[in-house]
Design a protein around this motif. Structure first.
Motif, mmCIF file in Angstrom:
data_model
loop_
_atom_site.group_PDB
_atom_site.id
_atom_site.type_symbol
_atom_site.label_atom_id
_atom_site.label_comp_id
_atom_site.label_asym_id
_atom_site.label_seq_id
_atom_site.Cartn_x
_atom_site.Cartn_y
_atom_site.Cartn_z
ATOM 1 N N PHE A 40 -6.958 125.943 19.750
ATOM 2 C CA PHE A 40 -6.579 125.381 21.039
ATOM 3 C C PHE A 40 -5.129 124.899 21.006
ATOM 4 O O PHE A 40 -4.349 125.105 21.941
ATOM 5 N N VAL A 41 -4.735 124.242 19.910
ATOM 6 C CA VAL A 41 -3.368 123.728 19.776
ATOM 7 C C VAL A 41 -2.359 124.875 19.822
ATOM 8 O O VAL A 41 -1.322 124.780 20.494
ATOM 9 N N ALA A 73 7.328 114.096 15.177
ATOM 10 C CA ALA A 73 6.034 113.821 15.795
ATOM 11 C C ALA A 73 5.976 114.603 17.097
ATOM 12 O O ALA A 73 6.819 114.400 17.978
ATOM 13 N N CYS A 74 5.012 115.511 17.217
ATOM 14 C CA CYS A 74 4.864 116.337 18.416
ATOM 15 C C CYS A 74 3.644 115.856 19.200
ATOM 16 O O CYS A 74 2.507 116.024 18.762
ATOM 17 N N LYS A 75 3.901 115.261 20.339
ATOM 18 C CA LYS A 75 2.826 114.728 21.189
ATOM 19 C C LYS A 75 2.508 115.765 22.257
ATOM 20 O O LYS A 75 3.318 116.057 23.146
ATOM 21 N N LEU A 76 1.318 116.347 22.156
ATOM 22 C CA LEU A 76 0.908 117.476 22.993
ATOM 23 C C LEU A 76 -0.184 117.036 23.956
ATOM 24 O O LEU A 76 -1.227 116.535 23.536
ATOM 25 N N LEU A 132 4.864 118.271 26.524
ATOM 26 C CA LEU A 132 5.066 118.182 25.074
ATOM 27 C C LEU A 132 6.323 117.354 24.839
ATOM 28 O O LEU A 132 7.377 117.640 25.406
ATOM 29 N N ILE A 133 6.184 116.318 24.014
ATOM 30 C CA ILE A 133 7.367 115.536 23.663
ATOM 31 C C ILE A 133 7.473 115.490 22.144
ATOM 32 O O ILE A 133 6.521 115.156 21.445
ATOM 33 N N THR A 134 8.638 115.913 21.652
ATOM 34 C CA THR A 134 8.898 115.957 20.218
ATOM 35 C C THR A 134 9.954 114.916 19.880
ATOM 36 O O THR A 134 11.011 114.866 20.507
ATOM 37 N N HIS A 171 -3.050 111.880 15.256
ATOM 38 C CA HIS A 171 -3.630 110.876 16.151
ATOM 39 C C HIS A 171 -4.077 111.575 17.426
ATOM 40 O O HIS A 171 -3.384 112.453 17.937
ATOM 41 N N ALA A 172 -5.251 111.201 17.947
ATOM 42 C CA ALA A 172 -5.748 111.733 19.208
ATOM 43 C C ALA A 172 -6.074 110.570 20.135
ATOM 44 O O ALA A 172 -6.763 109.632 19.738
ATOM 45 N N ALA A 173 -5.524 110.625 21.367
ATOM 46 C CA ALA A 173 -5.731 109.531 22.316
ATOM 47 C C ALA A 173 -6.240 110.078 23.637
ATOM 48 O O ALA A 173 -6.750 111.203 23.695
ATOM 49 N N SER A 174 -6.086 109.302 24.693
ATOM 50 C CA SER A 174 -6.751 109.654 25.947
ATOM 51 C C SER A 174 -6.072 110.797 26.698
ATOM 52 O O SER A 174 -6.748 111.563 27.384
ATOM 53 N N LEU A 175 -4.754 110.943 26.578
ATOM 54 C CA LEU A 175 -4.046 111.979 27.328
ATOM 55 C C LEU A 175 -3.559 113.124 26.461
ATOM 56 O O LEU A 175 -3.249 114.200 26.975
ATOM 57 N N GLY A 176 -3.459 112.913 25.163
ATOM 58 C CA GLY A 176 -2.949 113.959 24.292
ATOM 59 C C GLY A 176 -3.090 113.583 22.836
ATOM 60 O O GLY A 176 -3.676 112.548 22.502
ATOM 61 N N GLN A 177 -2.577 114.433 21.960
ATOM 62 C CA GLN A 177 -2.666 114.171 20.528
ATOM 63 C C GLN A 177 -1.331 114.462 19.853
ATOM 64 O O GLN A 177 -0.492 115.202 20.380
ATOM 65 N N VAL A 178 -1.139 113.852 18.682
ATOM 66 C CA VAL A 178 0.125 113.936 17.960
ATOM 67 C C VAL A 178 -0.052 114.740 16.680
ATOM 68 O O VAL A 178 -1.002 114.505 15.918
#
Length: 444
Positions: free
Chosen positions: A83-84, A128-131, A214-216, A109-116
């Motif tokens: 999926f990633v 750190a890539c927050k997807l 996506l924020i890197t 890390h996995a949170a409510s809106l995305g994962q890192v």
């Protein structure tokens, strides 16, 4: 599909609550709260943030509801590697993998809106890539519809608080959190505000590897704050002092707050001996930018309470946006205000929950406010109050976890040193321009 199921679950919970009342069940009971929590429990998404937020606002929900919802977790199951890969290709193109020297298959890390995910740039930098999870725009809109159902439950309880602006504020902030371009600007804003602080660390965004979803950014090495819960008092106080400065200095100086201060949004940076040296700020989705006059209201209320200056207190509430307040309502609001400001009003070293067990922190005041507003209300909560209140409670909760003992009065007055509304306005404008934020205040 999961959002449809949750909608059915919430609606079913409301129906069962109504049926229970026909049979004589107590309004706002623990059983009702448990029903609602169970209906929401399978949704590990944005609505969990909302539920936990509402649990911190006195009488936004019945106390039994709030107690159940406060225990819900916003942690989401991580997306699998297949999926990633598809999501990364959608954001950076089919050859995205060549843009990184290394990219971890497992989420850090996995949170409510995305994962890192942790990655490495070709120049050796750790990233750190927050997807963002797929289809989160529709997920948030679905969750906001469920929020309206939750508020409908409260309206049936003869509410003492008008929740209309609470709902509007939550909706506006959640929609903002979906825009990672905006979050990148929030990071730049905090880099500008805290650039002179030597031990509070803000990451650098890699714009070439970032999109709206996506924020890197640079990886900030550190350890979870809870790992230091049993360390010596000096270590715990150091971390707490940094947290206080990281939250109050941007607000007092620039009218900016981090609206979601919980333990997962920070880590401790270490010195060469492995001891905590500073603080890493990790998440910038929920940032609230206030008009300078709102900051004036916060300061005026504090100083009015210190001096028992009734006129100044009333003026502060008016600046905040409270309207049509009677003397009785002002006295009720002061109960909560004295609780929130309490640690900042005593010039001595103390714990946040001084003389009160963590489990009881704020409960007595919330109960008193709830009961009084039922008699003298309703009161309409201004939207600016929502995240200010939530953040203050969340910050206090972190201090309780750390068992910190500090002179919060002196720390706060250091943050206020030289405060003027014009000064806040000038600094805020300069920082917003430097961060590329063209509008002064959040949308909505």
């Amino acid at each position: 599909m999961r959002y449809a199921n949750v909608g059915t679950g919430v609606g079913g919970a409301v129906a069962r609550i109504a049926a229970g009342r026909l049979m004589g069940a107590e309004r706002g009971s623990a059983a009702e709260g448990q029903l609602l929590a169970e209906a929401l429990g399978n949704l590990k998404g944005p609505l969990m943030k909302v539920a936990q937020l509402l649990a911190t606002i006195p009488d936004a929900l019945p106390s039994a509801y709030a107690a159940e919802l406060a225990q819900l977790q916003s942690q989401a199951p991580a997306m699998g590697w297949a999926f990633v890969r598809r999501r990364m290709a959608a954001e950076l193109g089919a050859e995205w993998r060549a843009l990184f020297a290394d990219f971890s298959h497992e989420a850090a890390h996995a949170a409510s809106l995305g994962q890192v995910h942790r990655a490495r740039a070709h120049d050796g930098r750790d990233l750190a890539c927050k997807l963002q999870y797929p289809d989160m725009d529709s997920a948030v809109e679905a969750d906001l519809k469920q929020l309206n159902i939750i508020f409908a439950v409260q309206r049936r309880m003869s509410p003492a608080i008008d929740t209309s602006e609470i709902g509007e504020e939550i909706a506006a902030r959640l929609r903002e959190e979906l825009d990672y371009f905006r979050e990148a600007k929030h990071i730049s804003l905090y880099r500008e505000i805290l650039k002179e602080h030597p031990t509070i660390h803000v990451p650098q965004v890699d714009k070439e590897l970032s999109t709206r979803r996506l924020i890197t950014m640079g990886w900030l090495e550190g350890r979870k704050l809870l790992e230091f819960k049993e360390h010596d008092l000096e270590t715990r106080n150091l971390l707490a002092r940094h947290l206080f400065e990281a939250w109050w200095m941007p607000f007092c100086g620039h009218g900016v707050i981090h609206g979601d201060p919980h333990l997962g949004n920070y880590s401790a940076s270490l010195d060469q001996t492995g001891r905590p040296h500073g603080l890493n700020l990790l998440d910038y989705g929920c940032i609230r930018i206030f008009p300078p006059r709102f900051v004036e209201g916060v300061v005026d209320l504090y100083r009015g309470l210190l001096a028992n200056d009734r006129a100044r207190i009333v003026h502060a509430y008016e600046i905040w946006g409270f309207q049509g307040l009677s003397n009785e309502l002002i006295d009720i609001l002061n109960i909560w205000a004295r609780f929130i400001y309490g640690p900042l009003m005593e010039d001595r070293v103390r714990a946040i929950a001084d003389g009160v067990s963590p489990a009881e922190y704020g409960r007595k005041q919330a109960f008193t406010v709830h009961r009084a507003l039922k008699e003298k209300g309703p009161v309409k909560v201004p939207r600016e109050f929502v995240f200010m209140d939530r953040a203050a409670i969340g910050l206090g909760g972190v201090f309780i976890h750390l068992r910190a003992e500090l002179n919060f009065y002196r720390l706060f007055n250091e943050a206020l040193e030289g405060f003027t509304v014009d000064g806040v306005a000038a600094r805020q404008k300069a920082a917003l321009v430097a961060a590329g934020l063209t509008s002064s205040f959040p949308s909505g």
